[in-house]
Write a protein that holds these residues in place. Structure first.
Motif, PDB file in Angstrom:
ATOM      1  N   SER A 117       0.829  -1.205   0.000  1.00 37.93           N
ATOM      2  CA  SER A 117       0.000   0.000   0.000  1.00 37.93           C
ATOM      3  C   SER A 117       0.864   1.256   0.000  1.00 37.93           C
ATOM      4  O   SER A 117       0.577   2.238  -0.708  1.00 37.93           O
ATOM      5  CB  SER A 117      -0.920  -0.004   1.221  1.00 37.93           C
ATOM      6  N   ILE A 118       1.964   1.233   0.797  1.00 36.60           N
ATOM      7  CA  ILE A 118       2.863   2.394   0.854  1.00 36.60           C
ATOM      8  C   ILE A 118       3.535   2.612  -0.504  1.00 36.60           C
ATOM      9  O   ILE A 118       3.661   3.741  -0.987  1.00 36.60           O
ATOM     10  CB  ILE A 118       3.917   2.207   1.966  1.00 36.60           C
ATOM     11  N   SER A 119       3.953   1.509  -1.134  1.00 37.10           N
ATOM     12  CA  SER A 119       4.593   1.622  -2.450  1.00 37.10           C
ATOM     13  C   SER A 119       3.623   2.183  -3.480  1.00 37.10           C
ATOM     14  O   SER A 119       3.980   3.056  -4.291  1.00 37.10           O
ATOM     15  CB  SER A 119       5.102   0.251  -2.901  1.00 37.10           C
ATOM     16  N   HIS A 120       2.392   1.657  -3.427  1.00 41.89           N
ATOM     17  CA  HIS A 120       1.382   2.161  -4.361  1.00 41.89           C
ATOM     18  C   HIS A 120       1.084   3.630  -4.104  1.00 41.89           C
ATOM     19  O   HIS A 120       0.966   4.431  -5.042  1.00 41.89           O
ATOM     20  CB  HIS A 120       0.110   1.322  -4.215  1.00 41.89           C
ATOM     21  N   GLN A 121       0.981   3.988  -2.803  1.00 45.56           N
ATOM     22  CA  GLN A 121       0.719   5.382  -2.456  1.00 45.56           C
ATOM     23  C   GLN A 121       1.871   6.288  -2.888  1.00 45.56           C
ATOM     24  O   GLN A 121       1.660   7.397  -3.383  1.00 45.56           O
ATOM     25  CB  GLN A 121       0.491   5.503  -0.942  1.00 45.56           C
ATOM     26  N   SER A 122       3.100   5.783  -2.721  1.00 45.10           N
ATOM     27  CA  SER A 122       4.270   6.562  -3.129  1.00 45.10           C
ATOM     28  C   SER A 122       4.282   6.771  -4.638  1.00 45.10           C
ATOM     29  O   SER A 122       4.626   7.854  -5.125  1.00 45.10           O
ATOM     30  CB  SER A 122       5.553   5.856  -2.684  1.00 45.10           C
ATOM     31  N   GLU A 123       3.898   5.724  -5.380  1.00 42.30           N
ATOM     32  CA  GLU A 123       3.842   5.857  -6.832  1.00 42.30           C
ATOM     33  C   GLU A 123       2.796   6.896  -7.250  1.00 42.30           C
ATOM     34  O   GLU A 123       3.054   7.761  -8.098  1.00 42.30           O
ATOM     35  CB  GLU A 123       3.514   4.506  -7.462  1.00 42.30           C
ATOM     36  N   LEU A 124       1.604   6.805  -6.613  1.00 40.81           N
ATOM     37  CA  LEU A 124       0.559   7.779  -6.926  1.00 40.81           C
ATOM     38  C   LEU A 124       0.992   9.196  -6.557  1.00 40.81           C
ATOM     39  O   LEU A 124       0.724  10.158  -7.291  1.00 40.81           O
ATOM     40  CB  LEU A 124      -0.734   7.418  -6.178  1.00 40.81           C
ATOM     41  N   THR A 125       1.661   9.303  -5.413  1.00 41.74           N
ATOM     42  CA  THR A 125       2.130  10.624  -4.976  1.00 41.74           C
ATOM     43  C   THR A 125       3.150  11.182  -5.952  1.00 41.74           C
ATOM     44  O   THR A 125       3.114  12.372  -6.315  1.00 41.74           O
ATOM     45  CB  THR A 125       2.735  10.535  -3.575  1.00 41.74           C
ATOM     46  N   ALA A 126       4.093  10.344  -6.396  1.00 37.72           N
ATOM     47  CA  ALA A 126       5.115  10.794  -7.345  1.00 37.72           C
ATOM     48  C   ALA A 126       4.473  11.221  -8.662  1.00 37.72           C
ATOM     49  O   ALA A 126       4.852  12.253  -9.240  1.00 37.72           O
ATOM     50  CB  ALA A 126       6.129   9.678  -7.584  1.00 37.72           C
TER      51      ALA A 126
END
Length: 473
Positions: A117-126
């Motif tokens: 979830s953190i990786s996905h959130q980081s990707e969306l944030t980037a």
């Protein structure tokens, strides 16, 4: 709003736990009926714990599912059945190992899910930050920059916002903004050297998510950078315009001083000669000196008129006073101005048989014809022929000034109607000029709604053609 959303999420998670445990119990009862051992039944509950951990977002739900799985296994599958009692030490150890395994497996799964979830959130944030930065790179204009930022905030947070810049009385806000006492989150818009204003997000008492807060802060940062860039560009443009204006002013002053020197010298010499030796001069010599003085005065009058017109054009104050003018009268007035300047050159005038009248500023159109004829005189030798033709083409009246001189140099053809454009070769009559005449012609013709062009004739010489609309605007 935030509390209600959290309550709904908790209710959905609890419902998922109950559904998974129910399915696990039913599956366990099914395989127990088929003769499966207790180890297989425990694996069914273990799978249920893993599914609960995957389907929910909290570690507590996996732990609760593990305890519930132990209780259900004890109640349905250990002796005595349908009671929360355990007589066999083997069953106790089996349940203990199941609980430990379920908790460990659930913890690992929960952490893995959290990392995903953190990786996905980081990707969306980037992606979000990149899109925000990219959008602001291609926007110009203070208002456009601010409105794009406000729209971006509303699209990604659902909240209205308002931007106030320091030193600017205008407020910028989204269409959804309604003036009220709603609480807001205020974030400064910071430029490179100073704070440029503030951005207020009207979210009330709602607690922003991490992504919403990131969007707002990123937009505020990008607003500061984009506005700083816009102000810097505007300052550079103002400096460039001021430098260009100063350069043109210096060029104008130098050109005026240079071009006035020749006629003033001729006037001084001729008038001094007439004053000092009037009695000694013959009648023909007196007439010749008087004609020279008259010619130079006419040239100076045209010169000053061009300067005044160029100044008006540069300041945007070239106003037309249109009246119905007869083309023949305008042409005759222009040729009368040129009678002394033509010297031995032959001017051939060709007019239509019918009388043509146009709504125009006669004085300015005469100035156009005088400038074109004067330009032809400057670039043709004595005994040359200059043609002035007027005709009708469609809804336009067309004026042509042709000569049989050397034509227009290719290096200045594309900028012939720009100010201060002059050929490098020597002028026939020695009067070089500032190169304002053709620029003034273009401004006057276009102000009338017409067009002007220049070209070289196949047989030699130049042709200048301009048209005026027949019927006006």
């Amino acid at each position: 709003m935030t509390i209600n959303r959290k309550n709904r999420e908790i209710a959905r998670s609890v419902m998922k736990v109950l559904v998974v445990l129910t399915l696990s119990l039913l599956g366990s009862l099914l395989i127990a009926g088929l003769g499966a051992g207790r180890e297989s039944i425990l694996m069914m509950f273990l799978l249920g714990v893993l599914f609960v951990t995957i389907l929910t977002n909290g570690y507590i739900y996996g732990l609760a599912a593990s305890v519930a799985g132990v209780v259900l296994f004890d109640f349905f599958f250990t002796e005595p059945r349908y009671a929360f009692l355990i007589y066999s030490a083997v069953d106790v150890m089996l349940l203990l190992f199941f609980l430990v395994t379920a908790v460990v497996s659930g913890t690992i799964t929960s952490r893995l899910q959290k990392q995903i979830s953190i990786s996905h959130q980081s990707e969306l944030t980037a992606r979000l930050l990149y899109k925000v930065a990219e959008d602001f790179l291609h926007i110009t204009g203070k208002g456009n920059i601010i409105l794009r930022g406000i729209k971006y905030i509303y699209d990604h947070t659902g909240y209205a916002s308002r931007v106030i810049l320091d030193g600017d009385d205008q407020e910028y806000f989204s269409e959804q903004y309604v003036q009220s006492d709603m609480e807001g989150l205020t974030i400064p818009i910071q430029g490179v050297a100073k704070q440029m204003g503030s951005l207020t997000l009207y979210c009330g008492r709602d607690e922003l998510t991490f992504q919403q807060e990131l969007v707002v802060k990123t937009v505020a940062t990008q607003l500061g950078a984009a506005l700083d860039r816009e102000y810097s560009y505007r300052e550079r443009e103002e400096i460039r315009v001021a430098m260009e204006r100063e350069r043109l002013r210096s060029t104008l002053l130098r050109s005026v001083a240079h071009d006035l020197r020749t006629p003033l010298t001729a006037l001084t010499g001729a008038s001094s000669l007439l004053t000092d030796k009037f009695e000694q001069l013959s009648l023909e010599e007196q007439k010749k000196l008087a004609a020279d003085i008259s010619e130079e005065m006419i040239w100076l009058a045209n010169f000053v008129e061009n300067i005044l017109n160029m100044t008006r054009i540069g300041e945007g104050q070239l106003f037309l006073h249109k009246e119905d003018e007869v083309v023949d009268d305008v042409v005759n007035e222009a040729t009368s101005h040129m009678s002394r300047i033509l010297q031995n050159r032959h001017l051939e005038v060709s007019l239509p048989n019918e009388v043509i009248s146009l709504p125009m500023d006669g004085k300015l159109v005469v100035q156009v014809l005088v400038n074109l004829l004067d330009n032809a005189v400057k670039h043709t030798p004595l005994e040359s022929c200059i043609d002035l033709k007027v005709g009708i083409l469609g809804n336009d009246v067309v004026f042509e000034v042709c000569d049989n001189g050397n034509g227009i140099a290719e290096d200045i053809m594309n900028r012939l109607f720009d100010g201060f454009t002059t050929p490098k070769n020597n002028i026939i009559d020695g009067k070089r000029g500032m190169g304002l005449g053709l620029a003034i012609c273009k401004a006057i013709v276009e102000a009338h709604g017409g067009a002007i062009r220049a070209e070289n004739q196949p047989a030699g010489g130049a042709r200048f053609v301009f048209s005026l609309p027949n019927g006006g605007e």
